[in-house]
Design an enzyme around this catalytic site. Structure first.
Site, mmCIF file in Angstrom:
data_model
loop_
_atom_site.group_PDB
_atom_site.id
_atom_site.type_symbol
_atom_site.label_atom_id
_atom_site.label_comp_id
_atom_site.label_asym_id
_atom_site.label_seq_id
_atom_site.Cartn_x
_atom_site.Cartn_y
_atom_site.Cartn_z
ATOM 1 N N ASP A 14 0.838 -1.200 0.000
ATOM 2 C CA ASP A 14 0.000 0.000 0.000
ATOM 3 C C ASP A 14 0.879 1.259 0.000
ATOM 4 O O ASP A 14 2.113 1.154 0.091
ATOM 5 C CB ASP A 14 -0.903 -0.048 1.246
ATOM 6 N N ASP A 50 -10.968 2.491 -2.999
ATOM 7 C CA ASP A 50 -11.349 1.245 -2.313
ATOM 8 C C ASP A 50 -12.803 0.902 -2.568
ATOM 9 O O ASP A 50 -13.675 1.778 -2.520
ATOM 10 C CB ASP A 50 -11.211 1.427 -0.792
HETATM 11 C C1 GLA Z 1 -6.049 1.239 1.863
HETATM 12 C C2 GLA Z 1 -6.208 0.182 0.778
HETATM 13 C C3 GLA Z 1 -7.232 -0.849 1.182
HETATM 14 C C4 GLA Z 1 -6.818 -1.483 2.494
HETATM 15 C C5 GLA Z 1 -6.616 -0.410 3.555
HETATM 16 C C6 GLA Z 1 -6.008 -0.976 4.816
HETATM 17 O O1 GLA Z 1 -7.211 2.009 1.987
HETATM 18 O O2 GLA Z 1 -6.550 0.755 -0.459
HETATM 19 O O3 GLA Z 1 -7.378 -1.832 0.193
HETATM 20 O O4 GLA Z 1 -5.655 -2.232 2.301
HETATM 21 O O5 GLA Z 1 -5.760 0.612 3.093
HETATM 22 O O6 GLA Z 1 -5.812 -0.025 5.798
#
Ligand code: GLA
Length: 428
Positions: A158, A219
């Protein structure tokens, strides 16, 4: 528009660019904790629904025992909030000892013993998005080695709490570090999602060389609106995205939420069909222990999985956006086969959509049509024959098409009196 030309051009251009680890020649499939289980670390109150060894073992059991593994769903992926708040004395990441008392290697063994693979989550930055220790540039090598030592098979990296420069250095650096461990570890990069997902800020050629998959956009949440916004973003930008994808390198529109709370069954079918068209990684984020039989049937649909896993690896596109709020999606497949998804954005009633394959850009010929959800083979369809599909609100009609004989071939065969059954049936 002539779809088959696109196939040749793309297949040719895909040949040389993929990441050198040989992994993920078709989109990866498995299970990923985040959307459904988030950062629930409250194991005292609810031991079976918190981010813990137990959750991942349970999911591994289900994947192995309920027919998922055989269909290709092999990854069991940990997301954020797995680690301790402190690195160990040697500066390595370590799991929270209360929630992962056996440590990651033991969990990896449990997963491998069941013919599955283990994925883990890290973040290029000072902290993960959930506030756990991140992987700053000086920690890239040690973290790659730690994951390899543990028997990890995939890393999602990430990008919270890092800047443009750090990301431009860190994502390629991690790719090299993973390769240097000599353990094949698939690499999922969230980099483009932090740079707006589009050129010139995102260099998809470079991404294809260093990552196996990448998150491009926001997300997913447990809602139909969220699915729609993802489908729209990917379709609006398909010219850039389609050529970025191919064997070993995939755009990732995020997890499947089929089996959760936000989608109706029609919408669940739509998500699965559209993810198949988009050559998307199929990571379910649901509770496999309590999945309904309807959700299971959608996620285990063999023909849809076959479309998603097509070895040509060409990402599909939205062909049409009609005023009627019907959209048509198309994906070319091996051996001149193809998939069509007729998608209704309407919210009133089943809509009768009338068109022909010719209207959709298909070459002359006749086609065998299999309806993926009704599981029926339809009468052979000639390119210029009009047909009508009835599409439920927020739902899809999904077809797999295979050419029986091209029109030119049929005429040639008739010249020599080889009038076969297939030719007769072209005259509907
Ligand atoms: C980000 C990512 C998600 C998830 C969260 C975890 O938002 O895009 O897919 O992994 O972090 O905190």
């Amino acid at each position: 528009m002539y779809p088959s030309l696109v196939v040749f051009v793309l297949a040719f251009s895909l040949a040389t660019l993929a990441l050198d680890n040989g992994l993920m020649r078709t989109p990866p499939m498995g299970w990923l904790a985040w959307e459904r289980f988030r950062c629930d670390i409250d194991c005292k109150n609810d031991p079976s629904n918190c981010i813990s060894e137990r959750l991942f073992r349970d999911m591994a059991d289900r994947l192995a025992e309920d027919g998922w593994r055989e269909l290709g769903y092999v990854y069991v992926n940990i997301d954020d909030c797995w680690s301790s708040m402190e690195r160990d004395k040697e500066g390595r990441l370590q799991p929270d000892p209360d929630r992962f008392p056996g440590g990651i290697p033991k969990l990896a063994k449990y997963i491998h013993d069941r013919g599955l693979k283990l994925g883990i989550y890290g973040d290029l930055g000072t902290h993960t998005c959930g506030g756990y220790p991140g992987t700053t540039l000086d920690k890239v090598a040690v973290d790659a080695q730690t994951f390899a030592d543990w028997g990890v098979d995939m890393l999602k990296l990430d990008g919270c709490y890092s800047n443009v420069t750090e990301q431009a250095k860190g994502y390629p650096l991690m790719s090299k570090a993973l390769n240097a461990t000599q353990r094949p570890i698939a690499y999922s990069c969230s980099w483009p999602a932090y740079q707006g997902g589009l050129p010139p800020d995102v260099n998809y050629t470079q991404l294809g060389e260093i990552c196996n998959l990448w998150r491009n956009y926001d997300d997913i949440q447990d809602s139909w609106d969220s699915v729609l916004s993802i489908v729209d973003w990917f379709s609006d930008n398909q010219d850039v995205l389609q050529s970025a994808a191919g064997p070993g390198r995939w755009n990732d529109p995020d997890m499947l939420i089929v089996g959760d709370f936000g989608l109706s069954l029609e919408q669940s079918r739509s998500q699965m069909a559209l993810w198949a068209i988009m050559a998307a990684p199929l990571f379910m984020s649901n509770d496999l222990r309590t999945l309904s039989s309807e959700a299971r049937a959608i996620l285990q649909n063999k023909v849809l999985i076959g479309i998603n896993q097509d070895p040509l690896g060409v990402q599909g596109v939205r062909l049409l956006k009609e005023k009627s709020r019907i959209e048509v999606f198309w994906r070319p497949l091996v051996d001149s086969a193809s998939a069509l998804v007729f998608f209704s954005r309407r919210t009133d009633m089943p809509y009768r959509y009338r068109t022909s394959l010719l209207n959709l850009g298909y070459p002359s010929g006749s086609y065998k049509v299999y309806d993926v959800f009704t599981e029926k083979t339809l009468p052979v369809l000639k390119h210029d024959t009009y047909f009508t599909v009835s599409i439920n609100p927020t739902g899809v009609v999904t077809w797999l098409l295979t050419p029986t004989m091209h029109w030119g071939q049929a005429q040639e065969a008739m010249k020599y009196n080889f009038v076969e059954e297939a030719i007769d049936s072209t005259f509907l």
